[in-house]
Design an enzyme around this catalytic site. Structure first.
Site, PDB file in Angstrom:
ATOM      1  N   SER A   1       0.792  -1.239   0.000  1.00 51.33           N
ATOM      2  CA  SER A   1       0.000   0.000   0.000  1.00 51.33           C
ATOM      3  C   SER A   1       0.819   1.281   0.000  1.00 51.33           C
ATOM      4  CB  SER A   1      -0.961   0.012   1.192  1.00 51.33           C
ATOM      5  OG  SER A   1      -2.086  -0.804   0.930  1.00 51.33           O
TER       6      SER A   1
ATOM      7  N   LYS B   1       0.190   3.728  -2.794  1.00 47.47           N
ATOM      8  CA  LYS B   1      -0.839   4.770  -2.721  1.00 47.47           C
ATOM      9  C   LYS B   1      -0.235   6.179  -2.728  1.00 47.47           C
ATOM     10  CE  LYS B   1      -4.549   2.185  -0.360  1.00 47.47           C
ATOM     11  NZ  LYS B   1      -3.967   0.839  -0.251  1.00 47.47           N
TER      12      LYS B   1
ATOM     13  N   SER C   1      -5.750   3.160   4.763  1.00 45.18           N
ATOM     14  CA  SER C   1      -5.320   2.316   3.657  1.00 45.18           C
ATOM     15  C   SER C   1      -6.510   1.629   2.991  1.00 45.18           C
ATOM     16  CB  SER C   1      -4.300   1.269   4.131  1.00 45.18           C
ATOM     17  OG  SER C   1      -3.425   0.916   3.083  1.00 45.18           O
TER      18      SER C   1
END
Length: 483
Positions: free
Chosen positions: A128, A131, A314
């Site tokens: 993640s 991102k 997240s």
């Protein structure tokens, strides 16, 4: 910031202690437990309190000498030496839980000066932390201050109204909550506006259609594992949904959030005295005509706040939804591939070299993705040094160690607690891989940026062990003067 917090705690303790004494009339002040003044003069001078069986003594708090005020973060603080940083992190980087070759890049946040690098040009699993690249694309394509409207317009006939999706997937079923991001706009408020607008024509029964044409595209990425969707690691990408129904591990999101929202709006209209009958779902893809009369409107939280929430928690689907809207705004298709293309285009335009990177989605959930520490660090630096103002805001709102978001339950051990409250990071965790990218203030008050990726975790060690070692890595930076 750590130094400011220590000072603030000390001052707060003194203020609270004085307040207690004031309440018991031991020291001068306006607080008291005595009855209100009756307006008559006292019979005589107040006696000096003594420690007898009939009185209560209150101890004055003292300040812990170890919690003295510390210097705040400052660009004038000394930059650590590369040798000092290497020495401070050497023991942590030798831990088997990070695998044989973790990727590491530490920089001075203000100047970008490299202080430590290990395997920075080898691609690792970003999870993640990917991102951060998506945040750059969203921040520079969409207006962070803009909101996402959910409207109701007059339909093709006098007895029809159309609920038009605008990208808000966190609508409150009841009244909106202005102080929150999730649930900022409320269906009850929207229904009240519509009922008022219908009163003029005496209409109390309508058919309700949805217009889901905004950024409409595939719900699930072809590269996602179905098991991850079932387990609640992501929901489908949609442009309409309800607060409280986002996917979380163990609690998957509804498969049809638009239908759930429509049902909630029908219920909200009923409370306003309007009976609504839903049209079949096959009619929900037709856009309303340009210039249709608006009967009601509610607005989401600003996109910058929604993005901050997506990164803080997240949230994969929320991130993908923003990336898709950015892709459409940039003239692309409402697809996962178009969102990835936009992320790559924007990163490259800002000088980030993606050579060797493998990006399959904009959330980091898909297996088989690879991004180097240098790529993540270059994107992070765009916010850390303020060169992209919207990214500066994003970096400043990343989860805080030991306090918020995906870091709320980390940095709680003796060895990692020094970083609590002063480190921020976007985390990334998949089976066999753990990563962090963020900022931390060292012992001298210098802000450092860091990226650390471990994706060759030995069998039997476990991702949680690697994650704990990453926390120790950041704590070592927090306690490092390293000159």
């Amino acid at each position: 910031m750590r130094r400011f917090l220590a000072a603030a705690v000390a001052v707060l303790m003194l203020v609270l202690g004085y307040g207690v004494l004031d309440v018991y009339d031991v020291v001068p002040g306006f607080l008291t437990r005595a009855a209100p003044d009756s307006g008559t003069a006292p019979a005589g001078p107040s006696p000096t309190p003594t420690a007898t069986a009939g009185t209560r003594t209150v101890g004055v708090p003292t300040v812990d000498p170890g919690a003295q005020p510390l210097s705040p973060a400052s660009a004038a603080a000394p930059i650590p030496s590369a040798a000092g940083v290497a020495a401070a992190l050497s023991a942590v980087l030798r831990q088997p839980s990070l695998g044989p070759a973790p990727g590491v890049l530490v920089r001075d946040a203000f100047t970008g000066q490299v202080l430590l690098q290990r395997g920075v040009d080898r691609e690792h699993v970003p999870a993640s932390t990917l991102k951060l690249l998506t945040a750059l694309a969203v921040n520079t394509t969409l207006d962070p201050l803009a909101t996402m409207p959910t409207t109701v317009v007059q339909g093709a006939t006098a007895g029809q109204v159309v609920l038009v999706a605008g990208g808000d997937t966190m609508l409150a079923p009841g009244k909106g909550r202005p102080g929150l991001v999730e649930g900022r706009a409320g269906l009850a408020d929207l229904a009240a506006q519509v009922a008022t607008a219908l009163q003029a024509s005496g209409t109390s029964t309508v058919t309700l259609r949805l217009d889901l044409s905004h950024a409409r595209g595939p719900r699930y990425a072809p590269t996602w594992l179905p098991a991850d969707v079932t387990a609640g690691y992501t929901g489908g990408v949609s442009m309409l949904g309800l607060a409280g129904e986002r996917a979380v591990p163990g609690h998957p999101a509804p498969r049809d959030p638009e239908a759930a929202t429509a049902a909630a709006f029908v219920a909200a209209l009923a409370k306003q005295g309007v009976t609504a009958r839903l049209t079949p779902e096959k009619t929900w893809t037709t856009p309303v005509p340009t210039g249709a009369v608006e009967l009601g409107r509610v607005e989401s939280a600003p996109i910058g706040d929604v993005l901050a929430l997506a990164l803080d928690q997240s949230d994969n689907a929320l991130t993908e939804g923003l990336a898709r809207q950015a892709a459409v705004k940039a003239g692309g298709a409402a697809t996962f591939a178009a969102a990835v293309a936009l992320v790559e285009k924007v990163a490259t335009a800002h000088g980030v070299d993606l050579t060797g990177s493998v990006i399959k989605d904009t959330s980091g959930l898909s297996p088989g993705q690879r991004v180097s520490p240098r790529v993540l660090s270059d994107v992070l630096q765009l916010g850390a040094d303020g060169s992209v103002p919207a990214m500066q805001e994003t970096v400043a709102r990343l989860p805080v160690a030991g306090l918020t978001g995906t870091l709320h339950d980390r940095f709680t051990t003796t060895t990692t607690r020094p970083a609590a409250g002063i480190a921020r990071a976007k985390t990334g965790t998949l089976t066999g891989a753990s990563a962090m990218a963020g900022t931390v203030i060292d012992a001298d008050g210098r802000v450092l940026s860091y990226v650390v990726q471990a994706d060759r975790i030995p069998p039997g060690v476990g991702t949680l062990a690697a994650r704990a070692t990453l926390d120790r890595f950041v704590a070592a930076l927090a306690t490092c003067g390293c000159r």
